[in-house]
Design an enzyme around this catalytic site. Structure first.
Site, PDB file in Angstrom:
ATOM      1  N   ALA A 237     -45.585  61.215  91.385  1.00  0.00           N
ATOM      2  CA  ALA A 237     -47.010  61.260  91.058  1.00  0.00           C
ATOM      3  C   ALA A 237     -47.747  60.097  91.700  1.00  0.00           C
ATOM      4  CB  ALA A 237     -47.208  61.232  89.542  1.00  0.00           C
ATOM      5  N   SER A 238     -48.988  60.327  92.079  1.00  0.00           N
ATOM      6  CA  SER A 238     -49.848  59.359  92.764  1.00  0.00           C
ATOM      7  C   SER A 238     -49.179  58.942  94.080  1.00  0.00           C
ATOM      8  CB  SER A 238     -50.171  58.178  91.843  1.00  0.00           C
ATOM      9  OG  SER A 238     -51.341  57.526  92.275  1.00  0.00           O
ATOM     10  N   LEU A 239     -48.947  57.654  94.340  1.00  0.00           N
ATOM     11  CA  LEU A 239     -48.249  57.345  95.591  1.00  0.00           C
ATOM     12  C   LEU A 239     -46.879  58.011  95.608  1.00  0.00           C
ATOM     13  CD1 LEU A 239     -48.328  55.879  98.312  1.00  0.00           C
ATOM     14  CD2 LEU A 239     -47.152  53.975  97.203  1.00  0.00           C
ATOM     15  N   GLY A 241     -46.406  60.916  94.883  1.00  0.00           N
ATOM     16  CA  GLY A 241     -46.632  62.214  95.510  1.00  0.00           C
ATOM     17  C   GLY A 241     -46.426  62.153  97.008  1.00  0.00           C
ATOM     18  N   CYS A 259     -47.586  65.327  92.943  1.00  0.00           N
ATOM     19  CA  CYS A 259     -48.684  65.259  91.979  1.00  0.00           C
ATOM     20  C   CYS A 259     -49.722  64.221  92.419  1.00  0.00           C
ATOM     21  CB  CYS A 259     -48.122  64.922  90.598  1.00  0.00           C
ATOM     22  SG  CYS A 259     -49.360  64.652  89.327  1.00  0.00           S
TER      23      CYS A 259
END
EC number: 3.7.1.-
Length: 419
Positions: A237-239, A241, A259
């Site tokens: 998720a976030s970085l 991702g 994500c």
């Protein structure tokens, strides 16, 4: 959306912690009481308030353990772990602060104390890395009554820019285990204890990290724990991702969930700066010295900016804001890398993220998956806080779990009876 803190940054980090309450990571009353002791924009008051609350939760856990209350002890330890994690989070402008490491170690220790008392099982693992270093990992296994037929499908979960392995539990294993999935999480270079204890720094070619992780999961853990390597997904998720998409080019990965990840870190940061300033620096018209001076002056009156550059310098292992910008240029998926991904892919975006927009990232990432047909890739853009609209689906973890595992079930051919 209701604001607990006036500043967007403090409010987001508060919601990040409060959002774990359904998965034992927080108690609403404790969080509200702690928020009342925090001065907006003041990292020292943030540390003191969360550290004190962690100690209170730890004491409650010890009290429950002493009278044989397993659930009470487990929940107390896991809440304490998350509060310890939160306490040191805003100290990253000064990474030499000894409270960062001591709080991170306390977080990991409390988490392990809690987890051994919960349903299911967890195995601590050390992944051989480089230079004699290892990466700490945990393999979460579902309880027998949650397991699907056949071998156990597994999700390899990578962290991101500022996560710890303990926090990853709420995003991955908390949703996976009741659905019969195993999860392997780890602290890679630039993350968690790998950064705080071993001083390993974040790298853009994350496929070299996950290759070693996959070697160990597939070669060592899968045969022992009945893991299904033909139903192996990667999630971040976030970085994380971005990092998960780097990992997904490996043919051993059978599905990937990215994500709210970025397409290009430098482009995101560049878009938040005046064009004359960033373009002047890029062209050489403005020197590193001037660029650094301006960023440092702005950071002296803007804590979010100070934290972002302070944390960046730490995780990248560099000294100046100009060095941060040069390092960010290496974190990009615009070079055709996405065309290497051949496995089914779920891309999500966050319409209300204050970091970057789906138009900048999720949509072009999805469009660049050129090796995948329409049935092999899926795009979901969350909207509003309850609908997954915040970065990394903060405040909507149950929805994220539902979307992710429904898609993985379909991708892996897992059929469940209607209830």
């Amino acid at each position: 959306m209701h604001q607990i803190f006036p500043s967007t940054f403090f409010n987001f980090e508060f919601l990040r912690l409060l959002g774990t309450a359904p998965y034992l990571g927080a108690e609403t009353g404790e969080c509200l009481a702690t928020a009342a002791r925090i001065k907006d924009g003041d990292p020292e008051s943030w540390y003191q308030a969360w550290y004190e609350q962690a100690q209170k939760a730890l004491a409650l856990a010890d009290e429950a353990k002493a009278v044989g209350d397993g659930p009470g002890a487990a929940w107390g330890y896991i809440r304490a772990s998350n509060y310890f994690r939160a306490s040191e989070f805003l100290l990253h402008c000064t990474p030499e602060d000894p409270r960062i490491l001591s709080s991170a170690v306390a977080s990991a220790d409390a988490f392990d104390k809690g987890w051994i008392l919960l349903d299911g099982s967890v195995r601590k693992v050390e992944i051989p890395y480089e230079g004699g270093n290892t990466l700490p990992g945990r393999l979460y296994l579902p309880a027998p009554h949650h397991q699907v037929s056949g071998k156990i499908p597994v999700v390899v979960q990578t962290g991101g820019f500022d996560s710890t392995q303990e926090e990853l539990y709420y995003y991955g294993a908390a949703g996976a285990l009741p659905r019969g999935y195993a999860v392997f999480s780890f602290d890679g270079p630039g993350q968690g204890l790998s950064l705080r204890k071993d001083k390993l720094y974040l790298r853009p070619d994350w496929e070299h990290v996950t290759s070693k992780v996959l070697d160990h999961v597939i070669g060592e853990l899968a045969p022992v724990h009945n893991l299904d390597v033909d139903r192996l997904a990667v999630f971040g998720a976030s970085l994380g991702g971005y990092l998960s998409l780097r990992a997904a080019a490996d043919p051993r990965v059978k599905a990937v969930v990215s994500c709210d990840g970025p397409l290009d870190l430098f482009d995101i940061t560049r878009s938040r700066m005046p064009p004359w300033f960033i373009n002047g620096w890029l062209s050489g018209w403005l020197s590193d010295g001037f660029f650094n001076w301006v960023i440092d002056r702005l950071a002296s009156v803007n804590f979010q900016l100070a934290w972002e550059f302070g944390h960046s310098k730490w995780v990248y292992g560099v000294k100046t804001p100009a060095d941060v910008m040069r390092t960010m240029q290496k974190f990009s998926l615009k070079d055709g890398y996405l065309s290497k991904i051949k496995c089914p892919t779920l891309i999500t975006g966050a319409a209300d993220s204050f970091y970057f927009t789906p138009q900048q990232n999720a949509h072009p990432i999805f469009d660049s998956l050129s090796a995948l047909g329409p049935a092999e890739k899926h795009l979901w853009i969350g909207k509003d806080v309850e609908g997954g609209g915040l970065q990394a689906k903060i405040g909507a973890l149950a929805l994220m779990h539902h979307k992710m595992f429904a898609w993985l079930d379909e991708t892996f051919g897992i059929r469940r009876d209607e209830l």
